[in-house]
Design an enzyme around this catalytic site. Structure first.
Site, PDB file in Angstrom:
ATOM      1  N   ASP A 181       1.387 156.779  18.680  1.00 29.78           N
ATOM      2  CA  ASP A 181       1.588 156.435  20.132  1.00 29.78           C
ATOM      3  C   ASP A 181       3.060 155.897  20.308  1.00 29.78           C
ATOM      4  O   ASP A 181       3.776 156.124  19.491  1.00 29.78           O
ATOM      5  CB  ASP A 181       0.719 155.179  20.567  1.00 29.78           C
ATOM      6  CG  ASP A 181       0.463 155.334  22.012  1.00 29.78           C
ATOM      7  OD1 ASP A 181       1.359 155.095  22.686  1.00 29.78           O
ATOM      8  OD2 ASP A 181      -0.772 155.451  22.567  1.00 29.78           O
ATOM      9  N   HIS A 236       3.310 159.460  25.410  1.00 28.37           N
ATOM     10  CA  HIS A 236       2.996 158.312  24.364  1.00 28.37           C
ATOM     11  C   HIS A 236       3.371 158.890  22.989  1.00 28.37           C
ATOM     12  O   HIS A 236       2.919 158.652  21.995  1.00 28.37           O
ATOM     13  CB  HIS A 236       1.548 158.247  24.366  1.00 28.37           C
ATOM     14  CG  HIS A 236       0.726 157.452  25.261  1.00 28.37           C
ATOM     15  ND1 HIS A 236       0.961 156.015  25.344  1.00 28.37           N
ATOM     16  CD2 HIS A 236       0.238 157.992  26.667  1.00 28.37           C
ATOM     17  CE1 HIS A 236       0.397 155.576  26.620  1.00 28.37           C
ATOM     18  NE2 HIS A 236      -0.145 156.819  27.141  1.00 28.37           N
ATOM     19  N   GLU A 247      -1.501 160.177  30.628  1.00 25.61           N
ATOM     20  CA  GLU A 247      -0.242 159.421  30.994  1.00 25.61           C
ATOM     21  C   GLU A 247       1.112 159.765  30.555  1.00 25.61           C
ATOM     22  O   GLU A 247       1.835 159.256  29.751  1.00 25.61           O
ATOM     23  CB  GLU A 247      -0.493 157.695  30.494  1.00 25.61           C
ATOM     24  CG  GLU A 247      -1.591 157.141  31.130  1.00 25.61           C
ATOM     25  CD  GLU A 247      -1.901 155.510  30.554  1.00 25.61           C
ATOM     26  OE1 GLU A 247      -2.630 155.045  31.174  1.00 25.61           O
ATOM     27  OE2 GLU A 247      -1.461 155.486  29.139  1.00 25.61           O
TER      28      GLU A 247
END
Ligand SMILES: [Zn+2]
Length: 506
Positions: free
Chosen positions: A186, A246, A313
């Protein structure tokens, strides 16, 4: 007459509670038939198992022998009387199913796979833990409702040492959970050694010094050790490498992976933006070459048929300005950046298919509309239920992990044990066969101690197990609560820092 009915009703309640106390197994088995009498487990009883099952049997005896003063022994041949016998039986058709016959004279576990025997023994273990060694005679016929019964551990934001992950594997597998999804990368850290790209761990596994927080990573040898440990307990480890968003830890290690080519800092979640603008460039061939190199090593390491590539995202601001990304869109006649992400995911999915692996992604992967249909969607956006319903009806397979029921990093006041217990992942009007299963997600962006992680996972993991394994018609909250309280006592004895029992009474 009213009194008689009331008396009958009262007796029924008492019997129901008594039954649940007699078979304190979580998750509730598919079928239990009681017989007369009890089986008393001698402290020195034998487990009679063919040599092919000796390692499964020894996991059981090691566990039981660590409780009180049992000293059970595994033998290849021995009399059935007074002992526990494992018997291969091809009539047990479900690969994770088993039949446990507890009779006054002996115990027999029948299954057709290691997994079935493992689960039969876990049921036996729970009966011993929650009883006194005197087990009511009964026949348990059991198999799971869903094949994917998972927990996602975010080992990127808060790195979890190998022994901690093993400790969770021990306790998840007791409740017949069978997937641990490792969120390995991440923005806050890259946690797995990739030999072709050593900077991923040399640089990407550490926070920048000013943030003063511990990083860490798993070597490939440690991953092999973890896979072996999990496999022995019927748990599949599913690795996740987040992309295209990420990805700051990877970009900090190899800045050319981004559109702009500059090095971002690796900071803690709360000391930087919660979602970073820096993401992998989808226009450069070198990005794909890097990802394929990482996947080559990942596919070699992990026997799991599933590889998770994240996909959630991913802000597209840098793609809009990047000549390489724009050229890729033009060359492929793409109308917008969402479609570019879809192409990106499709390319990775195609590559994984050449290695006989199936791509799993967070449900954003459906947004660009270019997938092949054999990918697995991990449904997390609780507010997108109707879109997921549409995709399930179109034939996509799904693992349900919605924010509404399955986010175990959320406080108990928003998701209680009862919330996950009451959850039924199958959307009315859709086919259950498209649901691989259900999974809880534990995000660790808040820096957590081991006790804090325990508290987020337990006792909610027990409610998850019930939802993932048990038939909907067998679920009964009051019976579960009685069993859960017994199991909580056991977990506390094993030094699991269980959240206050009061959360069960809701
Ligand atoms: Zn780009």
């Amino acid at each position: 007459m009213k009194k008689i009915i009331s008396l009958i009703f009262h007796s029924f309640i008492v019997l129901s509670v008594a039954s649940s106390q007699e078979t304190p197994i979580i998750p509730t088995p598919a079928k239990v038939t009681y017989h007369d009498g009890v089986f008393t487990l001698r402290k020195d009883a034998l487990v009679v198992a063919p040599s092919s099952l000796s390692s499964v049997a020894m996991l059981f005896t090691d566990d039981i022998n660590s409780l009180n003063d049992y000293h059970l022994t595994v033998v290849a041949k021995g009399k059935t009387e007074g002992n526990i016998k494992l018997l291969s039986d091809r009539n047990i058709v479900h690969t994770e199913g088993y039949q446990l016959d507890i009779l006054p004279g002996s115990v027999t576990i029948r299954a057709s796979s290691d997994a079935g025997f493992y689960y039969g023994l876990q049921s036996m273990k729970q009966l011993i833990i929650n009883g006194s060694g005197a087990l009511k005679a009964q026949t348990i016929t059991d198999f799971p409702r869903f094949q994917w019964r998972g927990v996602m551990l975010d080992v990127s934001r808060t790195f979890m040492p190998l022994n901690l992950v093993k400790r969770y594997i021990d306790h998840f597998s007791l409740y017949k959970l069978n997937v641990v999804h490792l969120h390995l990368t991440d923005d806050q850290g890259w946690r797995i050694e990739i030999k072709k790209y050593p900077l991923l761990t040399e640089i990407g596994s550490k926070f920048d010094p000013e943030f003063n927080r511990m990083g860490g990573y798993y070597s490939q040898d440690e991953i092999r050790d973890l896979i072996k440990y999990a496999h022995a307990r019927n748990i599949m480890l599913v690795p996740e490498i987040e992309m295209p968003g990420h990805a700051v830890a990877a970009i900090a290690s190899y800045p050319d992976l981004s559109c702009e080519g500059t090095r971002p800092k690796i900071h803690t979640f709360f000391e930087g933006p919660s979602i970073h603008e820096e993401i992998f460039c989808a226009g450069k061939e070198s990005t794909y070459k890097f990802i394929y190199g990482v996947l080559d090593e990942l596919c070699e390491l992990f026997p799991s048929p599933y590889i998770h590539l994240g996909g959630d995202e991913a802000p597209k601001a840098t793609w809009k300005k990047c000549p390489d990304c724009q050229k890729m869109m033009k060359d492929n006649n793409l109308g917008n950046e969402e479609e570019l992400q879809s192409l990106f995911v499709k390319k990775i999915g195609d590559y994984l298919r050449t290695k006989n692996k199936t791509l799993v992604g967070w449900d954003e992967i459906i947004d660009g509309g270019m997938l092949a249909g054999n990918e697995v969607l991990m449904f997390w956006r609780g507010w997108k239920l109707s879109e997921v319903e549409k995709e399930v009806k179109a034939g996509f397979r799904v693992v349900c992990t919605p924010t509404t029921h399955c986010y175990f990093d959320y406080p108990y006041k928003s998701i209680s044990t009862r919330t996950i217990f009451d959850y039924d992942p199958v959307i009315p009007g859709t086919s259950e066969k498209n649901y691989l299963g259900v999974q809880a997600n534990f995000w660790s962006h808040i820096d957590r101690s081991e006790n804090n992680i325990d508290k987020q996972l337990f006792p909610r993991a027990l409610g998850l197990a019930e939802t993932a394994w048990s038939n909907a018609e067998n679920k009964n909250w009051n019976a579960f609560k009685t069993k859960a309280l017994l199991n909580i006592s056991y977990l506390k004895e094993r030094n699991i820092f269980v959240y206050s029992d009061s959360t069960l009474i809701q």
